[in-house]
Design a protein around this motif. Structure first.
Motif, PDB file in Angstrom:
ATOM      1  N   ALA A  63      -5.850  10.034  -0.970  1.00  0.00           N
ATOM      2  CA  ALA A  63      -6.614   8.792  -0.799  1.00  0.00           C
ATOM      3  C   ALA A  63      -5.762   7.763  -0.069  1.00  0.00           C
ATOM      4  O   ALA A  63      -4.530   7.745  -0.200  1.00  0.00           O
ATOM      5  CB  ALA A  63      -7.041   8.243  -2.160  1.00  0.00           C
ATOM      6  N   PRO A  64      -6.406   6.857   0.729  1.00  0.00           N
ATOM      7  CA  PRO A  64      -5.646   5.867   1.502  1.00  0.00           C
ATOM      8  C   PRO A  64      -5.184   4.669   0.678  1.00  0.00           C
ATOM      9  O   PRO A  64      -4.473   3.818   1.201  1.00  0.00           O
ATOM     10  CB  PRO A  64      -6.662   5.419   2.559  1.00  0.00           C
ATOM     11  CG  PRO A  64      -7.994   5.582   1.901  1.00  0.00           C
ATOM     12  CD  PRO A  64      -7.856   6.808   1.023  1.00  0.00           C
ATOM     13  N   GLU A  65      -5.559   4.583  -0.592  1.00  0.00           N
ATOM     14  CA  GLU A  65      -5.209   3.402  -1.386  1.00  0.00           C
ATOM     15  C   GLU A  65      -3.703   3.141  -1.460  1.00  0.00           C
ATOM     16  O   GLU A  65      -3.275   1.978  -1.389  1.00  0.00           O
ATOM     17  CB  GLU A  65      -5.788   3.512  -2.811  1.00  0.00           C
ATOM     18  CG  GLU A  65      -7.247   3.157  -2.912  1.00  0.00           C
ATOM     19  CD  GLU A  65      -8.162   4.241  -2.323  1.00  0.00           C
ATOM     20  OE1 GLU A  65      -7.666   5.359  -2.090  1.00  0.00           O
ATOM     21  OE2 GLU A  65      -9.343   3.957  -2.088  1.00  0.00           O
ATOM     22  N   PRO A  66      -2.835   4.169  -1.596  1.00  0.00           N
ATOM     23  CA  PRO A  66      -1.388   3.875  -1.612  1.00  0.00           C
ATOM     24  C   PRO A  66      -0.900   3.191  -0.334  1.00  0.00           C
ATOM     25  O   PRO A  66       0.011   2.369  -0.379  1.00  0.00           O
ATOM     26  CB  PRO A  66      -0.753   5.260  -1.788  1.00  0.00           C
ATOM     27  CG  PRO A  66      -1.791   6.054  -2.498  1.00  0.00           C
ATOM     28  CD  PRO A  66      -3.097   5.591  -1.933  1.00  0.00           C
ATOM     29  N   VAL A  67      -1.543   3.504   0.802  1.00  0.00           N
ATOM     30  CA  VAL A  67      -1.172   2.836   2.047  1.00  0.00           C
ATOM     31  C   VAL A  67      -1.520   1.363   1.959  1.00  0.00           C
ATOM     32  O   VAL A  67      -0.707   0.481   2.286  1.00  0.00           O
ATOM     33  CB  VAL A  67      -1.884   3.479   3.251  1.00  0.00           C
ATOM     34  CG1 VAL A  67      -1.529   2.738   4.538  1.00  0.00           C
ATOM     35  CG2 VAL A  67      -1.520   4.965   3.366  1.00  0.00           C
ATOM     36  N   LEU A 116      -6.695   0.901  10.491  1.00  0.00           N
ATOM     37  CA  LEU A 116      -6.758  -0.339  11.279  1.00  0.00           C
ATOM     38  C   LEU A 116      -5.617  -1.285  10.889  1.00  0.00           C
ATOM     39  O   LEU A 116      -5.021  -1.936  11.752  1.00  0.00           O
ATOM     40  CB  LEU A 116      -8.111  -1.019  11.067  1.00  0.00           C
ATOM     41  CG  LEU A 116      -8.315  -2.358  11.795  1.00  0.00           C
ATOM     42  CD1 LEU A 116      -8.126  -2.205  13.301  1.00  0.00           C
ATOM     43  CD2 LEU A 116      -9.707  -2.916  11.483  1.00  0.00           C
ATOM     44  N   MET A 117      -5.303  -1.337   9.607  1.00  0.00           N
ATOM     45  CA  MET A 117      -4.184  -2.192   9.173  1.00  0.00           C
ATOM     46  C   MET A 117      -2.887  -1.728   9.815  1.00  0.00           C
ATOM     47  O   MET A 117      -2.063  -2.540  10.254  1.00  0.00           O
ATOM     48  CB  MET A 117      -4.051  -2.166   7.646  1.00  0.00           C
ATOM     49  CG  MET A 117      -5.227  -2.764   6.900  1.00  0.00           C
ATOM     50  SD  MET A 117      -5.046  -2.578   5.101  1.00  0.00           S
ATOM     51  CE  MET A 117      -6.765  -2.654   4.585  1.00  0.00           C
ATOM     52  N   VAL A 118      -2.692  -0.410   9.890  1.00  0.00           N
ATOM     53  CA  VAL A 118      -1.474   0.114  10.513  1.00  0.00           C
ATOM     54  C   VAL A 118      -1.441  -0.234  11.990  1.00  0.00           C
ATOM     55  O   VAL A 118      -0.392  -0.615  12.530  1.00  0.00           O
ATOM     56  CB  VAL A 118      -1.381   1.635  10.303  1.00  0.00           C
ATOM     57  CG1 VAL A 118      -0.259   2.241  11.151  1.00  0.00           C
ATOM     58  CG2 VAL A 118      -1.151   1.952   8.830  1.00  0.00           C
ATOM     59  N   VAL A 119      -2.590  -0.132  12.653  1.00  0.00           N
ATOM     60  CA  VAL A 119      -2.637  -0.477  14.077  1.00  0.00           C
ATOM     61  C   VAL A 119      -2.229  -1.930  14.289  1.00  0.00           C
ATOM     62  O   VAL A 119      -1.510  -2.263  15.238  1.00  0.00           O
ATOM     63  CB  VAL A 119      -4.052  -0.221  14.639  1.00  0.00           C
ATOM     64  CG1 VAL A 119      -4.201  -0.813  16.044  1.00  0.00           C
ATOM     65  CG2 VAL A 119      -4.342   1.274  14.671  1.00  0.00           C
ATOM     66  N   ILE A 120      -2.685  -2.823  13.420  1.00  0.00           N
ATOM     67  CA  ILE A 120      -2.356  -4.249  13.544  1.00  0.00           C
ATOM     68  C   ILE A 120      -0.847  -4.457  13.507  1.00  0.00           C
ATOM     69  O   ILE A 120      -0.284  -5.273  14.247  1.00  0.00           O
ATOM     70  CB  ILE A 120      -3.034  -5.047  12.415  1.00  0.00           C
ATOM     71  CG1 ILE A 120      -4.555  -5.028  12.592  1.00  0.00           C
ATOM     72  CG2 ILE A 120      -2.515  -6.488  12.375  1.00  0.00           C
ATOM     73  CD1 ILE A 120      -5.317  -5.605  11.403  1.00  0.00           C
ATOM     74  N   PHE A 121      -0.164  -3.696  12.638  1.00  0.00           N
ATOM     75  CA  PHE A 121       1.274  -3.894  12.448  1.00  0.00           C
ATOM     76  C   PHE A 121       2.134  -2.981  13.317  1.00  0.00           C
ATOM     77  O   PHE A 121       3.365  -3.030  13.214  1.00  0.00           O
ATOM     78  CB  PHE A 121       1.668  -3.628  10.986  1.00  0.00           C
ATOM     79  CG  PHE A 121       0.831  -4.381   9.994  1.00  0.00           C
ATOM     80  CD1 PHE A 121       0.496  -5.713  10.214  1.00  0.00           C
ATOM     81  CD2 PHE A 121       0.384  -3.764   8.839  1.00  0.00           C
ATOM     82  CE1 PHE A 121      -0.274  -6.404   9.298  1.00  0.00           C
ATOM     83  CE2 PHE A 121      -0.386  -4.456   7.925  1.00  0.00           C
ATOM     84  CZ  PHE A 121      -0.729  -5.771   8.152  1.00  0.00           C
ATOM     85  N   TRP A 127       2.058   6.007   4.578  1.00  0.00           N
ATOM     86  CA  TRP A 127       1.230   6.413   5.721  1.00  0.00           C
ATOM     87  C   TRP A 127       1.493   7.873   6.088  1.00  0.00           C
ATOM     88  O   TRP A 127       0.571   8.645   6.341  1.00  0.00           O
ATOM     89  CB  TRP A 127       1.521   5.487   6.907  1.00  0.00           C
ATOM     90  CG  TRP A 127       0.895   5.961   8.197  1.00  0.00           C
ATOM     91  CD1 TRP A 127       1.515   6.571   9.226  1.00  0.00           C
ATOM     92  CD2 TRP A 127      -0.482   5.879   8.555  1.00  0.00           C
ATOM     93  NE1 TRP A 127       0.623   6.869  10.237  1.00  0.00           N
ATOM     94  CE2 TRP A 127      -0.617   6.453   9.842  1.00  0.00           C
ATOM     95  CE3 TRP A 127      -1.626   5.386   7.917  1.00  0.00           C
ATOM     96  CZ2 TRP A 127      -1.838   6.543  10.504  1.00  0.00           C
ATOM     97  CZ3 TRP A 127      -2.845   5.472   8.581  1.00  0.00           C
ATOM     98  CH2 TRP A 127      -2.945   6.023   9.848  1.00  0.00           C
ATOM     99  N   GLN A 128       2.746   8.253   6.084  1.00  0.00           N
ATOM    100  CA  GLN A 128       3.077   9.636   6.420  1.00  0.00           C
ATOM    101  C   GLN A 128       2.530  10.608   5.380  1.00  0.00           C
ATOM    102  O   GLN A 128       2.114  11.724   5.703  1.00  0.00           O
ATOM    103  CB  GLN A 128       4.588   9.791   6.573  1.00  0.00           C
ATOM    104  CG  GLN A 128       5.115   9.110   7.830  1.00  0.00           C
ATOM    105  CD  GLN A 128       6.621   9.132   7.923  1.00  0.00           C
ATOM    106  OE1 GLN A 128       7.302   9.191   6.896  1.00  0.00           O
ATOM    107  NE2 GLN A 128       7.151   9.092   9.141  1.00  0.00           N
ATOM    108  N   GLU A 129       2.539  10.211   4.132  1.00  0.00           N
ATOM    109  CA  GLU A 129       1.934  11.039   3.091  1.00  0.00           C
ATOM    110  C   GLU A 129       0.443  11.221   3.344  1.00  0.00           C
ATOM    111  O   GLU A 129      -0.132  12.287   3.120  1.00  0.00           O
ATOM    112  CB  GLU A 129       2.127  10.398   1.720  1.00  0.00           C
ATOM    113  CG  GLU A 129       3.541  10.477   1.190  1.00  0.00           C
ATOM    114  CD  GLU A 129       3.668   9.773  -0.152  1.00  0.00           C
ATOM    115  OE1 GLU A 129       2.635   9.262  -0.651  1.00  0.00           O
ATOM    116  OE2 GLU A 129       4.780   9.721  -0.687  1.00  0.00           O
ATOM    117  N   PHE A 130      -0.177  10.125   3.827  1.00  0.00           N
ATOM    118  CA  PHE A 130      -1.621  10.153   4.029  1.00  0.00           C
ATOM    119  C   PHE A 130      -2.024  11.033   5.215  1.00  0.00           C
ATOM    120  O   PHE A 130      -2.950  11.838   5.136  1.00  0.00           O
ATOM    121  CB  PHE A 130      -2.128   8.723   4.226  1.00  0.00           C
ATOM    122  CG  PHE A 130      -3.581   8.633   4.600  1.00  0.00           C
ATOM    123  CD1 PHE A 130      -4.570   9.164   3.779  1.00  0.00           C
ATOM    124  CD2 PHE A 130      -3.964   8.032   5.790  1.00  0.00           C
ATOM    125  CE1 PHE A 130      -5.910   9.079   4.126  1.00  0.00           C
ATOM    126  CE2 PHE A 130      -5.296   7.958   6.149  1.00  0.00           C
ATOM    127  CZ  PHE A 130      -6.275   8.474   5.315  1.00  0.00           C
TER     128      PHE A 130
END
Length: 607
Positions: A373-377, A470-475, A340-343
Motif C-alpha cells: 500500500a502507498p500509505e507508508p510513502v 504525484l507527491m514524489v514528482v513534486i519533490f 518509495w522504493q519499497e512501494f
C-alpha cells in the motif's frame, strides 16, 4: 468680535489641537534619550494645561505671581510680609511648605476655586493642608487682579516638592524668584531661570537677607549672571537682613517689591503687556521643543520598522527555504526514498513503463496489483514535511530573537518572552495542514481521472498510489542534491514522472504538480506567518503611527501661524523693566529685536 478676539480664539483652537497631538504621542522604545523625550512631552502637556490654555481662554483673568526659590531662602516669610499677616507657614524645619499656598483678594475667589489653572491640584482651605493640593487663602490686602503663590522649594530633599515647585513656576504670569547671598550661584535655580529666559517670562529676583556692606558686590555679581543667562530685563530687588516681627519683615524691607507688583496690576497697559509677553514666550518655547519631539517620534517609528525588517527577513528566508526544499529534491532522502522504493520495487515498474505507451497503463495496472500500500510513502512524506517546517520556524525564531536581543530596544520588547523557538503546538498544526494537503492531492488525482473515461478502471483502485506518486514528482527535482544522490533521485523522478504521464499525459502532470505545490507552499506560508506574528504582535503593541511626527509638525505650524500677532509685543513697559538694585556698573543689554512668532518659527524650522 474684534480682530484680537478672533485671533485669540484661533490660537486657543490651535493650542488645543497641539495638546491633543502631544498627548497622543507614543515613544515606547528604550532608545537613547527616550526617557528625556517622554518627560518633555509630559512637561508640554502640563504647561498647556496649567498655564497656556487657561490663560489664552481667559486673557483677563488675574495675574499669578509665583514665589519660588531655594530651600530656606525665605519665600514664605516674604509672602507673609507682603500681605501683612501670616498666610503661609514658615520655620526652620525643612521642607517647610507642605502644600502650595495661593493668596488672593476675596473678590477673585471664583478665578481660583475651580480647576481653571493647575487642574491636577485639588483646592483646599485650612492651615493643615498637605501634599498635592492648592490651599486657597483670600485676603483683602492682596490687590485685585493679582494672586501670590508660595511654592515648594525647587531644591527640596523631597522629590515631589521639587517637581511641584517646577510645575507651579510653569503656571506663572510673573516669577518672583527668591534667593540669598549664599545660594544665588547654585545650579538648580539657574536651570529654572534658564526656562524663564526661554519663555521670555517677566522675572523679579529677590536677593534676600543681604548684609548691607556686601550688597553692592553681591548685587553686581548676580546682575552679571542674570545678563549672561539671558535675563537682562529681570529686575533685581535686594532685601536687607532685618529682625522679624511676628515672623514678618518690616514693611519697608519689602516696599520696593510690593510697589512693583501693585504697578503691574494697577497699570492696564502694563498688565496686558505682561500677559501677551508671557503667552508669546510660552508659545515660542513650546514650538522650539516640537521639532525635537517630532524627530524623536520619527526615530521610534524608524526603529520599529528596522525590528520589523529583521523579523520579515528571517521568516521570509524560512518561507524561501521551505519552498525550495519541497521542489529541489531535498525531501527525497532517507525515509521517503526508502518507502518509495519499497512501494515501486527495483526496476520492474520502470521496465513496465518503458514499454510502448499503448500498453503502459495495462502493464502498470497489472504491476501495482498486489504491491505494498502507498500509505507508508505518504506517512514518510508527512513526517519529512513536518520536520522541515518546524526546523525552518525554529531557525527563524532563533534568528529574530538574536537580532532583537542584540538591540537594547528590541531586547526590552522580548524580555521574559519565550520566542527563541517555534510555538509548542506548531508540530501538530503542521501535521494537520500536511494531512489536509495530502487529501487535496488525492482529490486532484481523482478529479483529473474522472475526466478521462479510459482511466476510470485504474482509478478505482489506484487513487492513493497515484497521489503518492504525484507527491514524489513534486519533490523529485535534482536541483538540491549532492552528486551521490543525483542518480537515485533522478531515477525516482523519471519513474514517478513516467507513471503519471502514462496515466494523465504530460501537460496534465505539469498542471497537477504546479497546483499541488502552490497549495503546499501557501499552507506552510500561513503557518510561518502565524509564527512571525508572535514577534509582530510585540511591535504592533507599541501603537506607533508612522505619520505621528508629521502630524505634530503640522499642528505646531498651525499654532505658529495663529499666534504670530503675539510676537509684536516683546518689549517690557517702563514700569516693569530696568535693573532695579543692580550695581551701576552692571550694564543691562537691550533685548534683541523680535520679528514675530511666525518668522521666528519658520527660521527655526528651516535652520
Amino acid at each position: 468680535m474684534t480682530a484680537e478676539a478672533e485671533a485669540t480664539d484661533r490660537l486657543l483652537t490651535d493650542l488645543t489641537a497641539l495638546r491633543t497631538t502631544v498627548q497622543d504621542l507614543r515613544l515606547p522604545l528604550d532608545l537613547p534619550g527616550a526617557e528625556q523625550h517622554r518627560r518633555t512631552a509630559r512637561r508640554l502637556v502640563d504647561h498647556l494645561d496649567d498655564y497656556l490654555l487657561p490663560r489664552v481662554r481667559q486673557m483677563g483673568a488675574p495675574l499669578l505671581a509665583v514665589v519660588g526659590g531655594s530651600t530656606g531662602a525665605g519665600k514664605s516669610t516674604l509672602v507673609n510680609s507682603l500681605v501683612g499677616t501670616e498666610v503661609t507657614a514658615s520655620g526652620v524645619l525643612r521642607p517647610t511648605t507642605r502644600s502650595p499656598v495661593l493668596v488672593h483678594h476675596p473678590d477673585d475667589t471664583a478665578w481660583f476655586a475651580t480647576d481653571r489653572i493647575l487642574p491636577t491640584l485639588p483646592r483646599v482651605t485650612g492651615r493643615d493642608a498637605q501634599g498635592r493640593a492648592l490651599r486657597l487663602v483670600p485676603h483683602p490686602d492682596v490687590p485685585r487682579g493679582l494672586a501670590l503663590l508660595d511654592a515648594p522649594d525647587i531644591d527640596s530633599v523631597v522629590e515631589e516638592n521639587r517637581e511641584l515647585g517646577e510645575e507651579l513656576l510653569g503656571a506663572a504670569d510673573l516669577w518672583v524668584f527668591v534667593t540669598t547671598a549664599a545660594r544665588y550661584a547654585d545650579a538648580v535655580p539657574w536651570d529654572l531661570l534658564a526656562a524663564a529666559a526661554r519663555r521670555r517670562a517677566v522675572v523679579t529676583v529677590v536677593l534676600n537677607r543681604v548684609d548691607p556692606p556686601a550688597r553692592t558686590a553681591v548685587a553686581a555679581d548676580l546682575g552679571r549672571m542674570l545678563t549672561e543667562n539671558g535675563l537682562p530685563e529681570a529686575r533685581l530687588v535686594t532685601v536687607a537682613e532685618a529682625p522679624l516681627t511676628d515672623g514678618r519683615l518690616p514693611r519697608a524691607a519689602v516696599a520696593e517689591l510690593e510697589a512693583w507688583l501693585r504697578a503691574v496690576v494697577g497699570d492696564g497697559a502694563a498688565r496686558e503687556q505682561v500677559v501677551h509677553r508671557t503667552v508669546a514666550g510660552a508659545v515660542e518655547d513650546l514650538l522650539a521643543t516640537v521639532p525635537v519631539l517630532a524627530s524623536a517620534v520619527d526615530e521610534h517609528v524608524a526603529h520599529a520598522g528596522r525590528l520589523r525588517s529583521q523579523l520579515h527577513e528571517a521568516y521570509g528566508d524560512a518561507r524561501d527555504r521551505v519552498e525550495a526544499a519541497t521542489s529541489d529534491g531535498t525531501l527525497l532522502r532517507g525515509e521517503v526514498l526508502a518507502r518509495w522504493q519499497e512501494f515501486v520495487g527495483t526496476g520492474e515498474l520502470f521496465r513496465a513503463i518503458e514499454a510502448r505507451v499503448s500498453t503502459a497503463r495495462d502493464r502498470v495496472t497489472a504491476f501495482l496489483r498486489g504491491r505494498p500500500a502507498p500509505e507508508p510513502v505518504a506517512e514518510a512524506i508527512s513526517s519529512g514535511l513536518v520536520d522541515l517546517v518546524v526546523d525552518a520556524a525554529d531557525r527563524a525564531a532563533e534568528r529574530t530573537a538574536a537580532a532583537w536581543r542584540a538591540d537594547p530596544a528590541g531586547a526590552r520588547l522580548v524580555e521574559g518572552l519565550r520566542l527563541t523557538r517555534a510555538s509548542g503546538d506548531l508540530r501538530g498544526r503542521v501535521a494537520e495542514q500536511v494531512r489536509a494537503w495530502q487529501r487535496g492531492v488525492l482529490d486532484l488525482v481523482a478529479s483529473e481521472g474522472a475526466d478521462k473515461r479510459s482511466t476510470a478502471r485504474f482509478l478505482s483502485f489506484g487513487v492513493n498510489a497515484l497521489g503518492a506518486t504525484l507527491m514524489v514528482v513534486i519533490f523529485a527535482s535534482t536541483g538540491g542534491l549532492t552528486t551521490a544522490e543525483v542518480g537515485v533521485a533522478g531515477g525516482t523522478a523519471v519513474l514517478a514522472q513516467r507513471l503519471l504521464e502514462a496515466v494523465f499525459g504530460d501537460e496534465a502532470v505539469r498542471r497537477l504538480t504546479r497546483v499541488a505545490h502552490a497549495d503546499l507552499v501557501a499552507r506552510f506560508g500561513r503557518l510561518l506567518d502565524d509564527e512571525a506574528r508572535r514577534f509582530a504582535t510585540v511591535v504592533d503593541a507599541l501603537d506607533l503611527t508612522p505619520a505621528a511626527g508629521e502630524r505634530l509638525r503640522a499642528a505646531a505650524h498651525q499654532v505658529a501661524d495663529g499666534s504670530a500677532w503675539l510676537g509684536a509685543v516683546v518689549e517690557l513697559p517702563p514700569v516693569l523693566s530696568g535693573p532695579g538694585d543692580r550695581a551701576d556698573d552692571v550694564r543691562t543689554e537691550p533685548a534683541p529685536e523680535e520679528s514675530g512668532l511666525r518668522r521666528w518659527w519658520r527660521s527655526l524650522w528651516e535652520g
